[in-house]
Each structure stands twice: as C-alpha cells, then as structure tokens.
Scaffold this motif. Sequence first.
Motif, PDB file in Angstrom:
ATOM      1  N   LYS A   1       5.741 -10.051   6.603  1.00 45.27           N
ATOM      2  CA  LYS A   1       5.570  -9.049   5.552  1.00 45.27           C
ATOM      3  C   LYS A   1       4.487  -9.484   4.562  1.00 45.27           C
ATOM      4  CE  LYS A   1       8.398  -6.033   2.691  1.00 45.27           C
ATOM      5  NZ  LYS A   1       9.752  -5.757   2.164  1.00 45.27           N
TER       6      LYS A   1
ATOM      7  N   LYS B   1       3.016   0.082   6.405  1.00 42.31           N
ATOM      8  CA  LYS B   1       3.258   0.529   5.015  1.00 42.31           C
ATOM      9  C   LYS B   1       3.132  -0.649   4.043  1.00 42.31           C
ATOM     10  CE  LYS B   1       5.924   4.698   5.933  1.00 42.31           C
ATOM     11  NZ  LYS B   1       5.581   4.811   7.355  1.00 42.31           N
ATOM     12  N   ASP B   2       2.046  -1.390   4.219  1.00 42.33           N
ATOM     13  CA  ASP B   2       1.817  -2.621   3.457  1.00 42.33           C
ATOM     14  C   ASP B   2       1.245  -2.296   2.072  1.00 42.33           C
ATOM     15  OD1 ASP B   2       1.197  -5.098   2.488  1.00 42.33           O
ATOM     16  OD2 ASP B   2       0.199  -5.809   4.301  1.00 42.33           O
ATOM     17  N   GLN B   3       2.107  -2.331   1.058  1.00 41.72           N
ATOM     18  CA  GLN B   3       1.688  -1.961  -0.298  1.00 41.72           C
ATOM     19  C   GLN B   3       0.677  -2.938  -0.894  1.00 41.72           C
ATOM     20  OE1 GLN B   3       5.094  -1.102  -2.743  1.00 41.72           O
ATOM     21  NE2 GLN B   3       5.329   0.913  -1.769  1.00 41.72           N
ATOM     22  N   LYS B   4       0.655  -4.162  -0.381  1.00 40.23           N
ATOM     23  CA  LYS B   4      -0.325  -5.133  -0.878  1.00 40.23           C
ATOM     24  C   LYS B   4      -1.751  -4.701  -0.552  1.00 40.23           C
ATOM     25  CE  LYS B   4       1.026  -8.816   1.208  1.00 40.23           C
ATOM     26  NZ  LYS B   4       1.843  -7.975   2.123  1.00 40.23           N
TER      27      LYS B   4
ATOM     28  N   LEU C   1      -2.926  -1.671  -0.948  1.00 38.61           N
ATOM     29  CA  LEU C   1      -3.338  -0.500  -1.738  1.00 38.61           C
ATOM     30  C   LEU C   1      -4.573  -0.746  -2.609  1.00 38.61           C
ATOM     31  CD1 LEU C   1       0.108   1.087  -2.680  1.00 38.61           C
ATOM     32  CD2 LEU C   1      -1.703   2.126  -1.279  1.00 38.61           C
TER      33      LEU C   1
ATOM     34  N   ILE D   1      -3.670   5.508   2.075  1.00 39.23           N
ATOM     35  CA  ILE D   1      -3.077   5.439   0.732  1.00 39.23           C
ATOM     36  C   ILE D   1      -1.909   6.426   0.638  1.00 39.23           C
ATOM     37  CG2 ILE D   1      -3.496   6.010  -1.706  1.00 39.23           C
ATOM     38  CD1 ILE D   1      -6.388   4.855  -1.238  1.00 39.23           C
TER      39      ILE D   1
ATOM     40  N   ILE E   1       1.067   4.908   2.697  1.00 40.58           N
ATOM     41  CA  ILE E   1       1.665   3.704   2.112  1.00 40.58           C
ATOM     42  C   ILE E   1       2.201   3.959   0.701  1.00 40.58           C
ATOM     43  CG2 ILE E   1       1.212   1.331   1.345  1.00 40.58           C
ATOM     44  CD1 ILE E   1      -1.088   1.288   3.463  1.00 40.58           C
ATOM     45  N   GLY E   2       1.473   4.758  -0.069  1.00 40.09           N
ATOM     46  CA  GLY E   2       1.720   4.855  -1.503  1.00 40.09           C
ATOM     47  C   GLY E   2       2.917   5.686  -1.893  1.00 40.09           C
ATOM     48  N   SER E   3       3.104   5.783  -3.210  1.00 40.63           N
ATOM     49  CA  SER E   3       4.162   6.602  -3.803  1.00 40.63           C
ATOM     50  C   SER E   3       3.481   7.684  -4.639  1.00 40.63           C
ATOM     51  CB  SER E   3       5.061   5.732  -4.669  1.00 40.63           C
ATOM     52  OG  SER E   3       4.300   5.116  -5.696  1.00 40.63           O
TER      53      SER E   3
ATOM     54  N   GLU F   1       2.664   7.737  -7.539  1.00 35.73           N
ATOM     55  CA  GLU F   1       1.654   7.185  -8.453  1.00 35.73           C
ATOM     56  C   GLU F   1       0.242   7.306  -7.873  1.00 35.73           C
ATOM     57  OE1 GLU F   1       2.661   3.183  -9.476  1.00 35.73           O
ATOM     58  OE2 GLU F   1       4.754   3.702  -9.903  1.00 35.73           O
ATOM     59  N   GLU F   2       0.168   7.317  -6.540  1.00 26.69           N
ATOM     60  CA  GLU F   2      -1.155   7.365  -5.899  1.00 26.69           C
ATOM     61  C   GLU F   2      -1.746   8.784  -5.876  1.00 26.69           C
ATOM     62  OE1 GLU F   2      -0.487   3.645  -5.878  1.00 26.69           O
ATOM     63  OE2 GLU F   2       1.033   4.796  -4.779  1.00 26.69           O
TER      64      GLU F   2
END
Length: 379
Positions: free
Chosen positions: A89, A312-315, A317, A340, A343-345, A347-348
């Motif tokens: 991860k 879905k690697d948020q790092k 972003l 983006i 992966i994102g929420s 906020e993106e």
Amino acid sequence: MTLAQLKDELIAYSKTIGVDKIGFASADPFLQLKDRLLTQQQLGFQSGFEEPDIEKRVNPAKVLTEARTIISIALAYPSKMSNPPKNTKEDRRGIFCRASWGRDYHDVLRDRLKKIEQFLLERIPEAKTVSMVDTGELSDRAVAERAGIGWSGKNCAIITPEFGSYVYLGEIITTIPFDPDTPITEQCGTCTKCIDACPTDALVQGGQLDSNKCIAFLTQTKDFLPDQYRKKLGNRIYGCDTCQQVCPENKGKDFHHHPEMEPDPEIAKPKLIPLLTISNRDFKEKFGHVSGSWRGKKPIQRNAIIALAHFKDQKALPVLADLAKKDPRPVIRGTAAWAIGVIGSLEEKKLLNQLKNIEKDDKVLGEIEKGLNILENKE
C-alpha cells in the motif's frame, strides 16, 4: 561434407552459443497462413505492427530469392524472478510482462542468429542468408511450427514440449537446402483455459486473436486507452501474461539459461509514482535496454496512471494534479484527470472544475468530465 553432416554440426554448434532449440523448415509458401492473415485483415483483427504486405509474410522467396530452408531458433526465458519486490500500500508497483524482463530479446536473438549465419557462410561461402526477429516479414510462429520447434497453441503462442511457451523465436532464411524437420502435433486438445481467462476476450477462439482487444497490444498504444479496458489493465504497464500463466503446458516451466535475460526486479516491477515524473534521460538509462521501452515513456506513464487508479492510491493525487495541470501531452493530462476522479473524493471536484476552465483540448476535457461524473456518483 554432406548437408546432413553440416546440419548435425550446426545443431551441435547452436547449443554452444546458447540456442535452446533449433529446427529446420522448407521455404515453401505458407498457404494456410495466407488464408488466416486475409481473414484477420477482413475482420480488422490486426494490430498494425505487422508487415503490411501479406505476400512477403507468406512467401520466403519474396524476402530472399532462391530461398530453400528456414532455420528457426528458440531461446527460453524465465517465468519467475527471485526475491520479487512486494506490491504494498505504501509502494504500489507496476509489472512488465515476462517477455520484457532482462535485455531486449531482439538484441539477444540477433546475436545468436548472426553467429549461425557466420558459421554457415564459413562453410558454404556462396550461400545467402537473411535473418529476422519479431519485426521481420515472416511469421515467427508459422516458421517455428513448421520447423518442429513447437505447436501453435490456442493462446496464439508457440508451445514447446521442453519450455512451454516461454520462448523467444527468430529465424534465418537461407539458400542451403537442408532436410526439413517434422512438425509437432498440436497438443492443446479440448483445453480452453487461455480463452476463458483472457481479461478482454481478445482470444476470439483457439488460435485467433483480435489484437485490438489484447492487453499486450493495448499497453503499447499511445492514445487514450478506451474506457472499457482501463479496469482490465490492473497494474500491467507493458504486456500481459495471463494466457501463458493459465496454460497447463507452462506449469513448473521456469528456465534461467541466459544471464542477459535475468530480470532486475526494480525494473520488471517498478514503483508507479516515480514513473510519472521520470525524465527522458532517466527513462532511457533505466529502461532503455528492455524491449518494453520501444514505444517510449508515454505509454508506460499512461499505464502507470491507470494502475494507480486501479489501486486507488491517494498518495498519487498530488502528482496526478500536477500532471493534469501542466503536462504538455494531452494523453497524460487527460488520463491523470480521469484517475483523479477514480481515486479522489468530493474535495477533488474543485480541482477538476478548475482544470475544466483552463483546458483547451477536447479529448482532455472529455476525460475531465469523466472524472467529475465518477466523483458525483460517489456522493
């Protein structure tokens, strides 16, 4: 020296230079292959990487006048690496297919073929030879099948009894009339494991491939990857081994005969995020010696972005945001914007809306919309 003696000498010599298998075929036209190639062409199943002239692909005399024999060689490559790095991860990794581990196989095979040509010309100076690997006019598989190297499997690979399908192929057309070897009978039987396992249903039926659906082909394209294949890509950044991995004939097959084919784990399974910002110079220095680099870094980077979306690697972003804003290549900007969204929420959404207002390329704008739609469906 008789031709039979020369053939025996050549077989013995080939073993001393690291050829795992050698076979001899007549240089008669490949009539059945011609029918298959015409069908592939009519169905639109070709990749576009092939020699466009079908006559050259099926008639060795179009390549070398007075061709009498085609010598086929096979070199076995590893199917497993020792101490492969873990895909964690914290450090998500991509994977190159096994055929792109170690030094570019084109170079390795050309070295062996050149030595065989020199061996023959020292003994018969008036002979003529033409050698090729992969990108030549002839079909490596059709030649290998006729020369008794192996049979043509339902996964569209040559399967050898000794090494399975984990072999590189090359051939030499020559004017020397060697006696041909006997082809091996097809041994796939009723097995359809490769057809059933193909992630994109590219294996239409046993021995017939729609190249445009094949992940191995798709990873080499330079444009946007069609939507329906993005989830299928997984963390593959070059090539695909699924149809080989499920083949019963490959069970337990793993050969390490050639030091130049041994994979560097950090190249065969590279970290994904560093790939996104690698310079041209560093890419060439690190990956330039492997066959998977032949299309340049853009397809690899596009595939790495899709792999990060898969995880879905948020790092990733921040790097993806930077690419989506500033990368000069539309394919990278657009794929990053789509990723983006995956992966994102919520906020993106603000970021993607900002990109929408500054982007000029229609295709990239389409990818931004896809990203926004994915985010909205997460609400």
